[in-house]
Design a protein around this motif. Structure first.
Motif, mmCIF file in Angstrom:
data_model
loop_
_atom_site.group_PDB
_atom_site.id
_atom_site.type_symbol
_atom_site.label_atom_id
_atom_site.label_comp_id
_atom_site.label_asym_id
_atom_site.label_seq_id
_atom_site.Cartn_x
_atom_site.Cartn_y
_atom_site.Cartn_z
ATOM 1 N N THR A 1 25.773 67.750 57.049
ATOM 2 C CA THR A 1 27.100 67.750 56.271
ATOM 3 C C THR A 1 28.023 68.909 56.513
ATOM 4 O O THR A 1 29.088 68.800 56.614
ATOM 5 N N ASN B 1 29.773 68.355 59.990
ATOM 6 C CA ASN B 1 30.746 67.361 59.760
ATOM 7 C C ASN B 1 31.771 68.102 59.138
ATOM 8 O O ASN B 1 33.038 67.718 59.445
ATOM 9 N N ASN B 2 31.795 68.888 58.045
ATOM 10 C CA ASN B 2 33.034 69.413 57.312
ATOM 11 C C ASN B 2 33.515 70.321 58.097
ATOM 12 O O ASN B 2 34.816 70.299 58.221
ATOM 13 N N ASN C 1 35.804 68.414 60.677
ATOM 14 C CA ASN C 1 36.947 67.920 59.891
ATOM 15 C C ASN C 1 37.954 68.977 59.772
ATOM 16 O O ASN C 1 38.996 68.733 59.991
ATOM 17 N N ASN D 1 33.911 62.959 68.299
ATOM 18 C CA ASN D 1 33.370 61.658 67.644
ATOM 19 C C ASN D 1 32.087 61.535 68.357
ATOM 20 O O ASN D 1 31.028 61.005 67.404
ATOM 21 N N GLU E 1 29.708 63.603 66.159
ATOM 22 C CA GLU E 1 29.537 63.065 64.564
ATOM 23 C C GLU E 1 28.483 62.067 64.963
ATOM 24 O O GLU E 1 27.704 61.668 64.056
ATOM 25 N N SER F 1 24.199 69.217 68.850
ATOM 26 C CA SER F 1 25.459 69.126 68.297
ATOM 27 C C SER F 1 26.090 70.534 68.319
ATOM 28 O O SER F 1 27.155 70.589 68.326
#
Length: 124
Positions: free
Chosen positions: A66, A69-70, A73, A92, A95, A109
């Protein structure tokens, strides 16, 4: 080579433009907690504690995923209009990689996110 926990911290801090205490996830200890729970679960020989250790590991994976991913973003918003098609495709793909949510994919990642952030001058 910088340890993965510190790489994680640099990604979170630089993507969000905060210091170590700027957001709760912006420190290496969050990632180190995942590493510890992974090792405890992996090396566990006691079937009675297996479910508890697996839950802890899964929870820590979710927390780190999380946060990553944040960070992605936040980075995408900050560099809106400046990202190349290659950057967008790589983000992408990262993710998608994080959807699996295991230690191997998380480590990969972090490596890939770093490369994108380096191209935009956020990580030396």
């Amino acid at each position: 080579m910088t340890e993965t926990a510190l790489q994680y911290e640099y990604i979170i801090r630089n993507a969000h433009q905060v210091g170590r205490l700027g957001i709760p996830a912006a420190h290496a200890d969050t990632f180190r907690g995942l590493e510890r729970s992974f090792i405890r679960q992996r090396d566990n020989k006691d079937k009675e504690t297996n479910d508890e250790l697996l839950f802890e590991y899964a929870f820590n994976c979710g927390e780190v995923i999380t946060n990553l991913n944040n960070a992605i973003n936040a980075f995408e918003k900050r560099f809106d209009g400046k990202l190349t098609d290659q950057d967008k495709e790589e983000l992408n793909d990262i993710e998608d990689l994080l959807i699996n949510g295991k230690m191997k994919e998380i480590d990969k990642s972090i490596e890939l996110i770093q490369e994108v952030l380096k191209r935009h001058g956020l990580i030396a």
